[in-house]
Design an enzyme around this catalytic site. Sequence first.
Site, PDB file in Angstrom:
ATOM      1  CG  ASP A  48      57.988  53.101  21.797  1.00  0.00           C
ATOM      2  OD1 ASP A  48      58.248  53.121  20.589  1.00  0.00           O
ATOM      3  OD2 ASP A  48      56.840  53.293  22.247  1.00  0.00           O
ATOM      4  CD  GLU A  56      64.194  50.822  13.840  1.00  0.00           C
ATOM      5  OE1 GLU A  56      65.014  51.464  13.203  1.00  0.00           O
ATOM      6  OE2 GLU A  56      63.325  50.121  13.282  1.00  0.00           O
ATOM      7  CD1 TRP A  57      57.813  52.418  16.563  1.00  0.00           C
ATOM      8  CD2 TRP A  57      58.784  54.343  15.995  1.00  0.00           C
ATOM      9  NE1 TRP A  57      57.784  53.243  17.668  1.00  0.00           N
ATOM     10  CE2 TRP A  57      58.382  54.425  17.346  1.00  0.00           C
ATOM     11  CE3 TRP A  57      59.424  55.439  15.403  1.00  0.00           C
ATOM     12  CZ2 TRP A  57      58.614  55.567  18.130  1.00  0.00           C
ATOM     13  CZ3 TRP A  57      59.647  56.570  16.175  1.00  0.00           C
ATOM     14  CH2 TRP A  57      59.245  56.621  17.535  1.00  0.00           C
ATOM     15  N   GLY A  58      60.302  49.746  12.507  1.00  0.00           N
ATOM     16  CA  GLY A  58      60.706  49.321  11.168  1.00  0.00           C
ATOM     17  C   GLY A  58      61.502  50.349  10.395  1.00  0.00           C
ATOM     18  CD  GLN A  59      61.653  55.630  12.414  1.00  0.00           C
ATOM     19  OE1 GLN A  59      62.695  55.880  13.005  1.00  0.00           O
ATOM     20  NE2 GLN A  59      60.631  56.467  12.424  1.00  0.00           N
ATOM     21  CD  GLU A  60      67.947  53.696  10.202  1.00  0.00           C
ATOM     22  OE1 GLU A  60      68.751  53.200   9.395  1.00  0.00           O
ATOM     23  OE2 GLU A  60      67.683  54.911  10.248  1.00  0.00           O
ATOM     24  CG  ASP A  85      52.281  52.960  17.309  1.00  0.00           C
ATOM     25  OD1 ASP A  85      53.372  52.344  17.238  1.00  0.00           O
ATOM     26  OD2 ASP A  85      51.983  53.697  18.270  1.00  0.00           O
TER      27      ASP A  85
END
Length: 433
Positions: free
Chosen positions: A200, A233-237, A255
């Site tokens: 996470d 990584e939540w797709g941030q980068e 999420d």
Amino acid sequence: MALSSSPSSSSLKSHTDSVFFRIQYCYMFIPLLLFASFATVAAGAQLRNVRCLTDSSSEDSTSRRTRRSLLDNGLALTPQMGWNSWNHFNCDINETIIKETADAMVSIGLAALGYRYINIDDCWGELNRDAKGNLVPRASTFPSGIKALADYVHIKGLKLGIYSDAGIQTCSATMPGSLGHEEQDANTFASWGVDYLKYDNCANTGTNPKERYRKMSTALLNSGRSIFFSLCEWGQEDPATWASSIGNSWRTTGDIKDNWDSMTSIADQNDKWASYARPGGWNDPDMLEVGNGGMTTEEYRSHFSIWALVKAPLLIGCDICSIDNVTFQLLSNKEVIGVSQDKLGAQGKKVKKDGDLEVWAGPLSGNRVATILWNRGSSRANITAYWYDLALKSSTLVDARDLWAHSNQSSVQDHLSAQVEPHACKMYILTPH
Ligand SMILES: *[C@@H]1O[C@H](CO)[C@@H](O)[C@H](O)[C@H]1NC(C)=O
Ligand SMILES: *[C@@H]1O[C@H](CO)[C@@H](O)[C@H](O)[C@H]1NC(C)=O
Ligand SMILES: *[C@@H]1O[C@H](CO)[C@@H](O)[C@H](O)[C@H]1NC(C)=O
Ligand SMILES: *[C@@H]1O[C@H](CO)[C@@H](O)[C@H](O)[C@H]1NC(C)=O
């Protein structure tokens, strides 16, 4: 190895005269086109307007480049299947729940369908490391320890997954993260017999994710055990663009929540990364909510069908110890699972949008095409997929297998139409004659 069955090699080559496959091939290597076409789809246009100017002469060198960039741990030839504790139990887990879930996975027949990973999410550890800096299973809820659980799960022919965080604490803030302890923790997981790590992104100190995730990836590779690496990584980068050499899957979104708006928006966000998925590394739009109660049966059927078509991980998120018949029927549809696990490993995508009426499709092995007619609106509607949308010649005769009705239409030509209920979908495999 993951690499030999890459969709960019022989399987695609045999279809170079098909627009569909050509488009797909080009997307793989020309992200610009991807965005352009995504924008046109979003605007209501159709992929048929996209022109791909690349010929196939660069295919050999590009596929070699692709191969080199894959994480070389031999895992994830098809998207991972299993269960994870978070969506249903959140922090409220203990070793009894994990064991009973493993028991149920086998006894109700889900294991035999391919659901193999039993993944413990956040909240399995004590707040602090021990005197030697090791992570410690929480004594009140995991008194037998993680190794005992791994042994238990392995005897059943299943695999055990665990969770940590590329930061100083996990998202629950009830246990340490692995930032700065990557090698020690990877070695701990390996010594316990762990098979899978979800990693996470909380409390990450602002350090570049490429560094944080690569460190753990290397530590796992050096741990002496084959451990599936799931980046969260939540797709941030935009991890699709850099994580294929680091992990076996990477989250492309925040999420999921157990409701229609969340599920549909996540499906859309994940769609634009379709060209980056391949055997060995998959886009991850988050775990399944099927069976948790926040959506209707037809909404869950759409959720499961789309996740299968787009080669998303199929990680069950409900309590399978008390699974109801409808949920079981959805999750155990062998034909839909077969689309997810098809050896070609090409992510299906949205190929046509007309208001709330959508067609999603993707190539399968054996010249077949999987397609979904998806009604995202609130009234019943007819949806048509033309062969043009699917890059088939309009004269082609296909047999159409309805994967939910388990029925066939033979020698269908030019288009396939169906009446679709609100928030429902129809899913087919088309086999050209
Ligand atoms: C594990 O959690 C479940 C559900 O919260 C609870 O019913 C059970 O008593 C717990 N078992 C142990 C051993 O803590
Ligand atoms: C669920 O399926 C079982 C076995 O097929 C059946 O006996 C039972 O009646 C079903 N339950 C419901 C609520 O439909
Ligand atoms: C769908 O098509 C059928 C057959 O052409 C037609 O009878 C029906 O009225 C259409 N339904 C809708 C909602 O347009
Ligand atoms: C229906 O189609 C499936 C898959 O294409 C095929 O395996 C099956 O034999 C067909 N069944 C009938 C009754 O034609």
